[in-house]
Motif scaffolding. Structure first.
Motif, mmCIF file in Angstrom:
data_model
loop_
_atom_site.group_PDB
_atom_site.id
_atom_site.type_symbol
_atom_site.label_atom_id
_atom_site.label_comp_id
_atom_site.label_asym_id
_atom_site.label_seq_id
_atom_site.Cartn_x
_atom_site.Cartn_y
_atom_site.Cartn_z
ATOM 1 N N UNK A 251 0.804 -1.217 0.000
ATOM 2 C CA UNK A 251 0.000 0.000 0.000
ATOM 3 C C UNK A 251 0.837 1.267 0.000
ATOM 4 N N UNK A 252 2.076 1.171 -0.465
ATOM 5 C CA UNK A 252 2.894 2.368 -0.605
ATOM 6 C C UNK A 252 3.729 2.250 -1.866
ATOM 7 N N UNK A 253 4.218 3.383 -2.323
ATOM 8 C CA UNK A 253 5.086 3.363 -3.490
ATOM 9 C C UNK A 253 4.383 3.584 -4.805
ATOM 10 N N UNK A 254 3.154 4.133 -4.780
ATOM 11 C CA UNK A 254 2.449 4.360 -6.031
ATOM 12 C C UNK A 254 1.223 5.223 -5.828
ATOM 13 N N UNK A 255 0.354 5.278 -6.825
ATOM 14 C CA UNK A 255 -0.862 6.093 -6.776
ATOM 15 C C UNK A 255 -2.089 5.217 -6.611
ATOM 16 N N UNK A 256 -3.088 5.761 -5.928
ATOM 17 C CA UNK A 256 -4.320 5.012 -5.701
ATOM 18 C C UNK A 256 -5.121 4.859 -6.985
ATOM 19 N N UNK A 257 -5.946 3.826 -7.043
ATOM 20 C CA UNK A 257 -6.874 3.648 -8.149
ATOM 21 C C UNK A 257 -7.951 4.725 -8.083
ATOM 22 N N UNK A 258 -8.607 5.011 -9.197
ATOM 23 C CA UNK A 258 -9.689 6.004 -9.172
ATOM 24 C C UNK A 258 -10.905 5.478 -8.424
ATOM 25 N N UNK A 259 -11.576 6.382 -7.718
ATOM 26 C CA UNK A 259 -12.805 6.014 -7.003
ATOM 27 C C UNK A 259 -13.997 6.483 -7.813
ATOM 28 N N UNK A 260 -14.987 5.601 -7.963
ATOM 29 C CA UNK A 260 -16.172 5.919 -8.762
ATOM 30 C C UNK A 260 -17.373 6.020 -7.832
ATOM 31 N N UNK A 261 -17.885 7.242 -7.643
ATOM 32 C CA UNK A 261 -19.017 7.440 -6.743
ATOM 33 C C UNK A 261 -20.253 6.688 -7.207
ATOM 34 N N UNK A 262 -20.456 6.610 -8.525
ATOM 35 C CA UNK A 262 -21.655 5.939 -9.038
ATOM 36 C C UNK A 262 -21.627 4.446 -8.770
ATOM 37 N N UNK A 263 -20.420 3.875 -8.712
ATOM 38 C CA UNK A 263 -20.281 2.447 -8.428
ATOM 39 C C UNK A 263 -20.080 2.176 -6.943
ATOM 40 N N UNK A 264 -19.710 3.221 -6.195
ATOM 41 C CA UNK A 264 -19.500 3.054 -4.766
ATOM 42 C C UNK A 264 -18.253 2.276 -4.424
ATOM 43 N N UNK A 265 -17.299 2.235 -5.342
ATOM 44 C CA UNK A 265 -16.070 1.477 -5.141
ATOM 45 C C UNK A 265 -14.933 2.116 -5.927
ATOM 46 N N UNK A 266 -13.715 1.720 -5.585
ATOM 47 C CA UNK A 266 -12.613 1.960 -6.507
ATOM 48 C C UNK A 266 -12.884 1.106 -7.743
ATOM 49 N N UNK A 267 -12.287 1.463 -8.841
ATOM 50 C CA UNK A 267 -12.479 0.683 -10.056
ATOM 51 C C UNK A 267 -11.142 0.470 -10.741
ATOM 52 N N UNK A 268 -11.071 -0.596 -11.494
ATOM 53 C CA UNK A 268 -9.879 -0.882 -12.281
ATOM 54 C C UNK A 268 -10.318 -1.385 -13.642
ATOM 55 N N UNK A 269 -9.757 -0.799 -14.679
ATOM 56 C CA UNK A 269 -10.177 -1.102 -16.046
ATOM 57 C C UNK A 269 -9.407 -2.297 -16.587
ATOM 58 N N UNK A 270 -10.135 -3.273 -17.106
ATOM 59 C CA UNK A 270 -9.516 -4.427 -17.757
ATOM 60 C C UNK A 270 -9.368 -4.111 -19.235
ATOM 61 N N UNK A 271 -8.134 -4.001 -19.675
ATOM 62 C CA UNK A 271 -7.875 -3.755 -21.093
ATOM 63 C C UNK A 271 -7.460 -5.070 -21.741
ATOM 64 N N UNK A 272 -7.757 -5.211 -23.018
ATOM 65 C CA UNK A 272 -7.503 -6.475 -23.702
ATOM 66 C C UNK A 272 -6.713 -6.257 -24.977
ATOM 67 N N UNK A 273 -6.099 -7.321 -25.437
ATOM 68 C CA UNK A 273 -5.429 -7.287 -26.728
ATOM 69 C C UNK A 273 -6.482 -7.296 -27.834
#
Length: 282
Positions: A251-273
């Motif tokens: 939990x150190x050494x970087x930046x936090x994920x974006x928080x999405x109020x509409x989802x009520x959670x942090x979010x992480x985007x799955x990108x694909x080839x």
């Protein structure tokens, strides 16, 4: 006594082939030249040793979404079987930004600490994710990616792998220096002891998921404390790579994920080839 891996191949023969490969393969020089993909980018991030206070000392709960912020469902994640000849690269950041993880789903395999869902043939699939940062020298996706049973990368063939000795469900393979990780083994996924002696020769960290069976949504909720820490964080604490310290160190050494109020959670985007699209959403 000759040590053999679980495919029956002599460990000595694989190691000897690897040593020959490492001496002559230009891929190593190429990967080092890509400084933005390997080594320097991860050794000294500008936020090194700065706690991510927005997480309040805990792993974030992050919902997996597609590039349009639509939650991804477990049932739409593509699966691989022993006969699969390819698998798309599916990557998301967690628990911090710039810390990629490789998302995979394997048919009829019970992977430890994975999500397990029923498939259309009546069996059970496992959905899990592993750090996309190689534990050897920090090379990242796409130089580190998953190759299923019938997809042996050229670099692996150079060190002696073929259809007779490539594992049934394939390997997560690093094209920089030949590190190998067996995805069906959960937190203990290091295969054939890595490419070279190094304090970083440990299994890829495993993401822990929560599966909401009502919505079929998937949430990343932490990292498995059983296996090694993320490669970007091996600086702390005191060289430890197992145990309760892992929870603090991630939990150190970087930046936090974006928080999405509409989802009520942090979010992480799955990108694909390019060989995969999410349910015709694009």
């Amino acid at each position: 006594m000759i040590m053999r891996n679980n495919s029956g191949q002599s460990k000595d023969s694989v190691d000897e082939s690897r040593r020959s490969f490492l001496k002559g393969a230009m891929i190593s020089l190429f990967s080092v030249a890509l400084g933005g993909i390997s080594l320097e980018r991860f050794f000294v991030p500008t936020t090194r040793n700065v706690p991510v206070t927005s997480y309040d000392g805990k792993y974030p709960t992050a919902i997996l979404v597609d590039p349009d912020d639509n939650p991804i469902t477990a049932s739409e994640i593509p699966y691989a079987t022993p006969s699969s000849s390819s698998y798309p690269i599916l990557v998301f950041n967690y628990p911090l930004q710039d810390e990629p993880n490789i998302l995979i789903r394997l048919r009829n395999v019970n992977i430890p600490k994975a999500i397990h869902i029923k498939n259309s043939s009546g069996g059970i699939d496992s959905i899990t994710a592993y750090s996309g940062i190689c534990q050897h020298l920090g090379c990242t996706v796409p130089l580190l990616d998953y190759h299923p049973g019938n997809s042996i990368p050229f670099e692996a063939q150079l060190i002696g792998y073929n259809k007779s000795n490539w594992p049934t469900y394939g390997l997560i393979y690093c094209k920089c220096h030949g590190s190998q990780y067996n995805p069906i083994e959960g937190p203990h996924n290091l295969y054939n002891s890595g490419p070279a002696p190094s304090p970083a020769n440990h299994s890829l960290p495993q993401v822990l998921f929560y599966h909401d069976t009502t919505t079929d949504y998937i949430y990343a909720i932490g990292m498995n404390p059983v296996n090694a820490v993320i490669r970007t964080h091996l600086w702390q604490p005191n060289g430890e790579v197992y145990g309760p310290e892992v929870v603090q160190e991630n939990l150190s050494g970087g930046s936090a994920l974006p928080y999405d109020d509409s989802l009520g959670n942090y979010k992480t985007v799955v990108v694909s080839s390019s060989n995969f699209k999410w349910s015709g959403r694009f």
